[in-house]
Each structure stands twice: as C-alpha cells, then as structure tokens.
Write an enzyme that holds these catalytic residues in place. Structure first.
Site, PDB file in Angstrom:
ATOM      1  N   PHE A  44      42.882  30.100  37.866  1.00 19.43           N
ATOM      2  CA  PHE A  44      42.272  31.244  37.192  1.00 19.43           C
ATOM      3  C   PHE A  44      41.187  31.840  38.069  1.00 19.43           C
ATOM      4  O   PHE A  44      40.666  31.196  38.985  1.00 19.43           O
ATOM      5  CB  PHE A  44      41.696  30.835  35.829  1.00 19.43           C
ATOM      6  CG  PHE A  44      40.562  29.844  35.899  1.00 19.43           C
ATOM      7  CD1 PHE A  44      39.244  30.273  35.964  1.00 19.43           C
ATOM      8  CD2 PHE A  44      40.818  28.482  35.920  1.00 19.43           C
ATOM      9  CE1 PHE A  44      38.195  29.362  36.033  1.00 19.43           C
ATOM     10  CE2 PHE A  44      39.782  27.558  35.988  1.00 19.43           C
ATOM     11  CZ  PHE A  44      38.468  27.997  36.041  1.00 19.43           C
ATOM     12  N   CYS A  45      40.850  33.104  37.787  1.00 23.43           N
ATOM     13  CA  CYS A  45      39.780  33.804  38.498  1.00 23.43           C
ATOM     14  C   CYS A  45      39.218  34.861  37.558  1.00 23.43           C
ATOM     15  O   CYS A  45      39.570  34.905  36.375  1.00 23.43           O
ATOM     16  CB  CYS A  45      40.295  34.426  39.795  1.00 23.43           C
ATOM     17  SG  CYS A  45      41.671  35.570  39.554  1.00 23.43           S
ATOM     18  N   THR A  46      38.353  35.720  38.053  1.00 23.44           N
ATOM     19  CA  THR A  46      37.642  36.659  37.178  1.00 23.44           C
ATOM     20  C   THR A  46      38.581  37.627  36.463  1.00 23.44           C
ATOM     21  O   THR A  46      38.578  37.728  35.245  1.00 23.44           O
ATOM     22  CB  THR A  46      36.597  37.448  37.980  1.00 23.44           C
ATOM     23  OG1 THR A  46      35.752  36.536  38.669  1.00 23.44           O
ATOM     24  CG2 THR A  46      35.753  38.322  37.056  1.00 23.44           C
TER      25      THR A  46
END
Length: 314
Positions: free
Chosen positions: A185-187
């Site tokens: 996951f990331c922003t």
C-alpha cells in the site's frame, strides 16, 4: 453532509499510466489553463503518464479535469477528491520528468502487469491474514506518523531504494520455506502500481495492493472498523490527514520537508524554517544560515503582502 464537504476548496489527487509521445507539447496548454483557472499545485508529465495533486474552485477544477481527459489515453482516468478551507499550495507547476514516480526500474510497465487490486472494504481481511506479508512502500518519514497494523517498514529514504530492500526481504521469506503472499500500500496508489509490477517481474505471483491507496481507505472505511493507526502524510500544506480525510495535527519542517509534531516543535533543535530534531544533525551551519536568511526574507515578503521569489512549493 459532513463539515468537510462544506469547505470551499476542491483538492484532486490523480495519476494515470498512459504513453505520451511528446510531453513537451502537452505542458504549455495545461500550465496556461491552470493559471487561467487559478488552480494551484503540481502536475508531472512523463513518457509513462501523468501524476500530481492540484487544488482550486469547483468550476476551475472541472475545466482542468476536462482538459486532462482530452490527453492521449486519459479519457477514463480516475482521481481522488478532498476538501480544504483554503488552497494548500502556493503556485502551479507543470513539470516534465522521466518517470511520474521515480523507481529507477526502466523496464517496469504497470500497464502490462501489476498486482491484484483490493478494494478498501476487503483490505482488512487480507492484511489480517497471518500468511500475508504487509508492506508499506512509502518513505520512512511518511511511515513514522502512521501505517497499517502489521505493516513492515522498509525504512527507505527514497522510492529508488525499494527494489534492493524487496529483493533482500523476499530471500528472507523464502529462506523460511514460505511462498510470498504480499499486500502493498501507499498514499494514493501510484507507488504500488510500480512496486507490485516490480514484484511480479521478479517472479512473485501472489501480489496485492490497496486500490486508491491509504487516502481512499481513510475516506471510505469508518474509524471504528479501521486497521489504520496514526495519520497519513500528504504532500501539501495540509501535511497530514485522518479518517474522513480531515486535516491532521502535524506541521512540516521547511528545511527537510518531514512532518513534525508539537513535541518536535518544543525541542531545542527546532528553529522555524531552519531545522528540526529530524534534520538538525544532517545540515551544516552554512546551510542553516542560508535557511534562516530565507525565512527572514519570506517573513518580510509576507508583511509586505507580496510573494517571495524563492517561495517554497509545498
């Protein structure tokens, strides 16, 4: 309707992978339109697509989004929205880059092979599975203020360090006799387009990533059901957001761009615009002197009500 929905400024975060043959020809019309509509923020154009965050009025934003839809391959591009009391950027820049998110792996093409998208509503079940290796693909200063339960922190200073970390971590997993099952996951989702494509290119088959990123999760998952802990760093003057995309409690150090808390600002190492506990030992006296001079110039410009020529882009 929530209080956030009543705020006057529309913020749009977007990215889209599509081949652009001549990015230079796309830049000027986009910059001109954003300037005319008083849209602020940053957009990156690269041969692999477009990425950025912009803010402004609803009407102006819609005109810019309509223009982006006319770019090659962008007819159905997706974006995420938030509201703010004021524009969280000071100026507008449309920049030309080699990559819209720099990983340094030129053979990776997210349009051809990426991990399996997981909707926010299904994310909790995936990362709660003890067999799932949950990886936060963001940089160390972002992870420091918030992440998902059970998530591993690669402690990278830049996204270009991620491939080396991943290869090492994969060997450790396989040395335990396990077949990697990875959730990333990331922003907003863009880094995971590349990180999952990279993992697939390395031969890892079971790779997932959070569709829409942390921002979509915080927007749609009720706090009482959430597995997110802390706040999410964003690259604008909001600095961080919480559940419901409400503006968080962090400020930002204008010297190193890292998020800082009230505790950090109470430190003897914190000087507004010059240093914070995170970067004080990373800077020379000459650099801190230059930052101090810049801070004085910006304060003077603000008193006069005129923009400072070297004004920082947040």
């Amino acid at each position: 309707m929530s209080d956030t929905a009543l705020l006057p400024i529309r913020i749009v975060a977007l990215y889209h992978f599509t081949p652009f043959e001549d990015i230079a020809s796309l830049r000027a019309p986009l910059q001109k339109l954003c300037d005319r509509e008083d849209i602020k923020g940053i957009l990156l154009l690269a041969p692999e697509g477009i990425n950025g965050t912009i803010a402004g009025s609803d009407e102006g934003m819609e005109r810019v989004l309509e223009h982006i839809r006319t770019l090659p391959g962008c007819e159905n591009f997706e974006y995420k929205e938030a509201r703010a009391p004021e524009v969280p950027f000071r100026r507008m820049k449309v920049r030309l880059k080699r990559e819209i998110v720099t990983m340094g792996q030129p053979n990776i093409d997210p349009r051809k092979n990426v991990g399996q998208y997981v909707d926010p509503k299904d994310w909790n079940a995936l990362i709660s599975d003890p067999e799932t290796i949950v990886i936060d693909t963001r940089n160390d200063y972002e992870v420091a203020i918030g992440t998902f339960k059970r998530a591993e922190d690669p402690k990278t200073r830049s996204f270009g360090e991620f491939p080396e970390w991943f290869r090492k971590r994969r060997k450790e997993i396989e040395a335990q006799g396990k077949t990697p099952k990875i959730a990333m996951f990331c922003t907003g989702g863009i880094r995971c387009e590349k990180s999952t494509a990279f993992a697939k290119s390395e031969g890892v088959e079971e790779v997932y990533h959070l569709k829409g990123g942390i921002l979509k999760y915080l927007e749609t998952i009720p706090e009482e059901e959430s597995l997110w802990e802390g706040e999410c760093f964003v690259f604008d003057q909001r600095v961080s957001v919480k559940h419901g995309l409400e503006i968080g409690k962090y400020d930002v150090c204008h010297a190193c761009r890292r998020p800082i808390s009230e505790k950090d600002k109470a430190s003897s190492l914190f000087v507004q615009g010059v240093s914070c506990p995170h970067c004080h030992n990373e800077r020379t006296e000459k650099q801190r002197s230059r930052y101090e001079q810049r801070e004085r110039q910006e304060a003077l410009a603000a008193e006069r009500g005129v923009p400072h020529l070297g004004e920082r882009q947040k």
